[in-house]
Design a protein around this motif. Structure first.
Motif, PDB file in Angstrom:
ATOM      1  N   SER A 207       0.837  -1.202   0.000  1.00 43.01           N
ATOM      2  CA  SER A 207       0.000   0.000   0.000  1.00 43.01           C
ATOM      3  C   SER A 207       0.877   1.259   0.000  1.00 43.01           C
ATOM      4  CB  SER A 207      -0.905  -0.040   1.232  1.00 43.01           C
ATOM      5  OG  SER A 207      -1.551   1.181   1.393  1.00 43.01           O
ATOM      6  N   ALA A 208       1.964   1.223   0.779  1.00 44.68           N
ATOM      7  CA  ALA A 208       2.822   2.410   0.906  1.00 44.68           C
ATOM      8  C   ALA A 208       3.561   2.733  -0.395  1.00 44.68           C
ATOM      9  CB  ALA A 208       3.821   2.207   2.041  1.00 44.68           C
ATOM     10  N   ILE A 209       3.778   1.756  -1.257  1.00 37.46           N
ATOM     11  CA  ILE A 209       4.427   2.079  -2.540  1.00 37.46           C
ATOM     12  C   ILE A 209       3.381   2.360  -3.636  1.00 37.46           C
ATOM     13  CG2 ILE A 209       6.645   0.953  -2.055  1.00 37.46           C
ATOM     14  CD1 ILE A 209       5.735  -1.412  -3.815  1.00 37.46           C
ATOM     15  N   GLY A 210       2.127   2.426  -3.247  1.00 39.94           N
ATOM     16  CA  GLY A 210       1.078   2.871  -4.179  1.00 39.94           C
ATOM     17  C   GLY A 210       0.268   1.750  -4.806  1.00 39.94           C
ATOM     18  N   CYS A 211       0.594   0.506  -4.485  1.00 40.30           N
ATOM     19  CA  CYS A 211      -0.074  -0.602  -5.181  1.00 40.30           C
ATOM     20  C   CYS A 211      -1.484  -0.863  -4.653  1.00 40.30           C
ATOM     21  CB  CYS A 211       0.783  -1.866  -5.097  1.00 40.30           C
ATOM     22  SG  CYS A 211       2.403  -1.639  -5.867  1.00 40.30           S
ATOM     23  N   GLY A 212      -1.750  -0.425  -3.402  1.00 40.12           N
ATOM     24  CA  GLY A 212      -3.098  -0.597  -2.854  1.00 40.12           C
ATOM     25  C   GLY A 212      -4.123   0.285  -3.552  1.00 40.12           C
ATOM     26  N   ARG A 213      -3.662   1.268  -4.318  1.00 36.93           N
ATOM     27  CA  ARG A 213      -4.604   2.107  -5.074  1.00 36.93           C
ATOM     28  C   ARG A 213      -5.276   1.282  -6.166  1.00 36.93           C
ATOM     29  NH1 ARG A 213      -0.451   7.183  -6.089  1.00 36.93           N
ATOM     30  NH2 ARG A 213      -0.330   7.904  -3.942  1.00 36.93           N
ATOM     31  N   ILE A 214      -4.602   0.238  -6.629  1.00 31.13           N
ATOM     32  CA  ILE A 214      -5.134  -0.607  -7.698  1.00 31.13           C
ATOM     33  C   ILE A 214      -5.565  -1.952  -7.135  1.00 31.13           C
ATOM     34  CG2 ILE A 214      -4.610  -1.721  -9.918  1.00 31.13           C
ATOM     35  CD1 ILE A 214      -4.678   1.357 -10.036  1.00 31.13           C
ATOM     36  N   GLY A 215      -4.698  -2.646  -6.433  1.00 26.91           N
ATOM     37  CA  GLY A 215      -5.074  -3.925  -5.841  1.00 26.91           C
ATOM     38  C   GLY A 215      -3.858  -4.792  -5.562  1.00 26.91           C
ATOM     39  N   VAL A 216      -3.948  -5.553  -4.483  1.00 24.56           N
ATOM     40  CA  VAL A 216      -2.846  -6.394  -4.031  1.00 24.56           C
ATOM     41  C   VAL A 216      -3.397  -7.802  -3.842  1.00 24.56           C
ATOM     42  CG1 VAL A 216      -1.143  -6.695  -2.206  1.00 24.56           C
ATOM     43  CG2 VAL A 216      -1.829  -4.394  -2.858  1.00 24.56           C
ATOM     44  N   ILE A 217      -2.704  -8.785  -4.387  1.00 20.15           N
ATOM     45  CA  ILE A 217      -3.180 -10.174  -4.384  1.00 20.15           C
ATOM     46  C   ILE A 217      -2.135 -11.048  -3.704  1.00 20.15           C
ATOM     47  CG2 ILE A 217      -3.726 -12.140  -5.897  1.00 20.15           C
ATOM     48  CD1 ILE A 217      -4.502  -9.979  -8.016  1.00 20.15           C
ATOM     49  N   GLU A 218      -2.585 -12.045  -2.936  1.00 20.83           N
ATOM     50  CA  GLU A 218      -1.624 -12.930  -2.256  1.00 20.83           C
ATOM     51  C   GLU A 218      -1.225 -14.098  -3.155  1.00 20.83           C
ATOM     52  OE1 GLU A 218      -2.777 -14.380   1.608  1.00 20.83           O
ATOM     53  OE2 GLU A 218      -0.680 -14.907   2.046  1.00 20.83           O
ATOM     54  N   THR A 219       0.046 -14.456  -3.101  1.00 15.77           N
ATOM     55  CA  THR A 219       0.536 -15.640  -3.807  1.00 15.77           C
ATOM     56  C   THR A 219       1.582 -16.302  -2.917  1.00 15.77           C
ATOM     57  OG1 THR A 219       1.489 -16.426  -5.894  1.00 15.77           O
ATOM     58  CG2 THR A 219       2.288 -14.320  -5.113  1.00 15.77           C
ATOM     59  N   THR A 220       2.363 -17.211  -3.485  1.00 18.03           N
ATOM     60  CA  THR A 220       3.466 -17.835  -2.748  1.00 18.03           C
ATOM     61  C   THR A 220       4.764 -17.499  -3.475  1.00 18.03           C
ATOM     62  OG1 THR A 220       3.355 -19.833  -4.075  1.00 18.03           O
ATOM     63  CG2 THR A 220       2.021 -19.788  -2.055  1.00 18.03           C
ATOM     64  N   PHE A 221       5.890 -17.670  -2.782  1.00 20.98           N
ATOM     65  CA  PHE A 221       7.176 -17.448  -3.446  1.00 20.98           C
ATOM     66  C   PHE A 221       7.302 -18.391  -4.644  1.00 20.98           C
ATOM     67  CE2 PHE A 221      10.423 -14.735  -1.216  1.00 20.98           C
ATOM     68  CZ  PHE A 221       9.536 -14.109  -0.358  1.00 20.98           C
ATOM     69  N   LYS A 222       6.882 -19.649  -4.459  1.00 19.28           N
ATOM     70  CA  LYS A 222       7.004 -20.633  -5.545  1.00 19.28           C
ATOM     71  C   LYS A 222       6.202 -20.187  -6.773  1.00 19.28           C
ATOM     72  CE  LYS A 222       5.335 -25.316  -6.647  1.00 19.28           C
ATOM     73  NZ  LYS A 222       6.309 -25.668  -7.675  1.00 19.28           N
ATOM     74  N   GLU A 223       4.939 -19.794  -6.531  1.00 22.72           N
ATOM     75  CA  GLU A 223       4.079 -19.446  -7.663  1.00 22.72           C
ATOM     76  C   GLU A 223       4.603 -18.201  -8.381  1.00 22.72           C
ATOM     77  OE1 GLU A 223      -0.606 -19.602  -8.351  1.00 22.72           O
ATOM     78  OE2 GLU A 223      -0.046 -17.971  -6.994  1.00 22.72           O
ATOM     79  N   GLU A 224       4.939 -17.165  -7.591  1.00 22.22           N
ATOM     80  CA  GLU A 224       5.417 -15.924  -8.220  1.00 22.22           C
ATOM     81  C   GLU A 224       6.676 -16.194  -9.029  1.00 22.22           C
ATOM     82  OE1 GLU A 224       8.051 -12.544  -8.819  1.00 22.22           O
ATOM     83  OE2 GLU A 224       8.471 -14.198  -7.508  1.00 22.22           O
ATOM     84  N   CYS A 225       7.607 -16.898  -8.393  1.00 17.04           N
ATOM     85  CA  CYS A 225       8.924 -17.072  -8.995  1.00 17.04           C
ATOM     86  C   CYS A 225       8.844 -17.924 -10.265  1.00 17.04           C
ATOM     87  CB  CYS A 225       9.831 -17.721  -7.952  1.00 17.04           C
ATOM     88  SG  CYS A 225      11.478 -17.896  -8.521  1.00 17.04           S
ATOM     89  N   GLU A 226       8.173 -19.068 -10.167  1.00 14.63           N
ATOM     90  CA  GLU A 226       8.150 -19.975 -11.319  1.00 14.63           C
ATOM     91  C   GLU A 226       7.303 -19.397 -12.459  1.00 14.63           C
ATOM     92  OE1 GLU A 226       7.167 -23.869  -9.761  1.00 14.63           O
ATOM     93  OE2 GLU A 226       8.969 -23.906  -8.503  1.00 14.63           O
ATOM     94  N   CYS A 227       6.152 -18.781 -12.115  1.00 13.33           N
ATOM     95  CA  CYS A 227       5.308 -18.182 -13.171  1.00 13.33           C
ATOM     96  C   CYS A 227       6.025 -17.010 -13.823  1.00 13.33           C
ATOM     97  CB  CYS A 227       3.983 -17.672 -12.612  1.00 13.33           C
ATOM     98  SG  CYS A 227       2.828 -18.957 -12.241  1.00 13.33           S
ATOM     99  N   ASP A 228       6.669 -16.180 -13.000  1.00 16.23           N
ATOM    100  CA  ASP A 228       7.333 -14.977 -13.522  1.00 16.23           C
ATOM    101  C   ASP A 228       8.457 -15.368 -14.486  1.00 16.23           C
ATOM    102  OD1 ASP A 228       7.507 -11.998 -13.115  1.00 16.23           O
ATOM    103  OD2 ASP A 228       9.564 -12.519 -12.620  1.00 16.23           O
TER     104      ASP A 228
END
Ligand SMILES: NC(=O)c1ccc[n+]([C@@H]2O[C@H](COP(=O)([O-])OP(=O)(O)OC[C@H]3O[C@@H](n4cnc5c(N)ncnc54)[C@H](OP(=O)(O)O)[C@@H]3O)[C@@H](O)[C@H]2O)c1
Length: 327
Positions: free
Chosen positions: A169-190
């Motif tokens: 939120s403090a870096i401005g992302c809460g203005r649009i939306g923040v979603i929970e994931t896992t390190f595994k999912e973020e890293c491998e998908c990215d």
């Protein structure tokens, strides 16, 4: 899918906390400036002789050597290039992460593949804005933001998810939306998205199309227009309307041709290569190859970069960009 926006996010976990942003590059500068503009106590950690020190100081930020910055802070945002995290750790950064602190990443590679080890009794979280750092800053300044995902690798305090959301939120992302994931999912998908589609697949598809037309005797400028230049208009349509919406906006001829030839090009062989790419990422082979090449002085990386920079597709590209920029 649960989405958090500023109104749902408690800012309290970040109140009174000092944040060390380690690195002042694409992500580092945007995080540091956005956090500072939201009233947080920020210090930028930089290596000795860093060319970025003057830039950060000119923007009104205080700077310290990396270890001193980490020692002085409650939250340490690791915004160095992924392949530089192991050397920075070896220089003593890990030891500055004493119990009770929070270690924060913008991408999961270093933690997920064990490039560096999570220090004991430290919360380890990720807040990954979905876009480049320049956009994160520009959108924030314009009163908007980028969406972000967050994840928790280690929650010693019991408050790690709330802190990650407060940081997003403090870096401005809460203005649009923040979603929970896992390190595994973020890293491998990215990594898969970058390699198979966005940065590997699409440019190589463009190059193959360009080379096919040039080999058939067409001019490089025409080939560039058709296979590269016009991609932006199509991607903008997909961004705004989805893939199905894009089809309805192009000519019927283009749409019929897309249905007839798309799956001929992206065939089972390509899908098998994609599965192999994913397996290479998931096994850790990619992370090992990348950090290994970095440790050897980027030999393979530099050779591949030089080869691409020198390729035939760049000459008409430069000419066409100059033409368009003149208008
Ligand atoms: N690029 C993006 O927009 C983007 C998007 C999403 C997530 N991420 C993630 O964000 C993280 C940071 O990526 P980035 O692209 O922002 O990095 P970057 O721009 O390449 O980071 C450059 C900064 O890191 C510093 N640095 C490099 N090596 C260092 C070392 N060994 N010790 C100390 N400082 C060092 C540089 O110092 P000097 O100033 O001294 O050169 C510079 O300040 C990564 O985990 C990445 O995957 C990036």
């Amino acid at each position: 899918m649960k989405l958090w926006r500023d109104g749902d996010i408690d800012p309290q976990p970040l109140q009174g906390k000092k944040i060390a942003v380690i690195g002042y590059g694409a992500q580092g500068h945007a995080h540091a400036l956005n956090l500072r503009d939201q009233g947080h106590d920020v210090v930028v950690g930089l290596r000795e002789g860093s060319a970025s020190a003057a830039k950060a100081q000119a923007a009104g930020l205080s700077t310290l050597p990396v270890i001193d910055a980490a020692q002085s802070a409650d939250i340490v945002a690791m915004l160095l290039p992924d392949e530089q995290m192991a050397p920075a750790w070896a220089d003593g950064l890990g030891q500055a992460l004493t119990p009770g602190k929070t270690l924060l990443f913008a991408h999961g590679l270093a933690m997920h593949f064990g490039v560096i080890a999570a220090p004991p009794q430290v919360d380890v979280v990720m807040v990954a804005p979905k876009g480049p750092g320049a956009r994160l800053r520009a959108d924030f300044v314009a009163g908007s933001g980028l969406p972000a995902i967050f994840a928790v690798h280690q929650d010693c305090s019991g408050a790690a998810p709330a802190l990650a959301r407060a940081y997003a939120s403090a870096i401005g992302c809460g203005r649009i939306g923040v979603i929970e994931t896992t390190f595994k999912e973020e890293c491998e998908c990215d990594l898969f998205g970058e390699q198979a589609v966005l940065c590997g697949g699409i440019p190589d598809l463009m190059r193959a199309g360009f080379e096919t037309l040039v080999a058939a005797g067409f001019s490089p400028e025409m080939a560039y227009f058709e296979c590269v230049f016009e991609a932006k208009a199509v991607v903008d349509l997909i961004y705004a309307r989805g893939i199905a919406g894009m089809y309805t906006a192009i000519s019927n001829t283009a749409e019929f041709g897309a249905y007839r030839s798309g799956s001929r090009i992206i065939d089972e062989h390509v899908r098998a290569a994609m599965r192999q790419t994913l397996a290479d990422i998931q096994s850790g082979a990619f992370a090992q190859a990348w950090t290994g090449d970095a440790a050897r002085g980027f030999t393979a990386f530099s050779a591949a970069r030089a080869l691409r920079a020198d390729s035939a597709i760049e000459t008409p590209g430069r000419a066409i960009r100059a033409l368009v920029e003149k208008d």
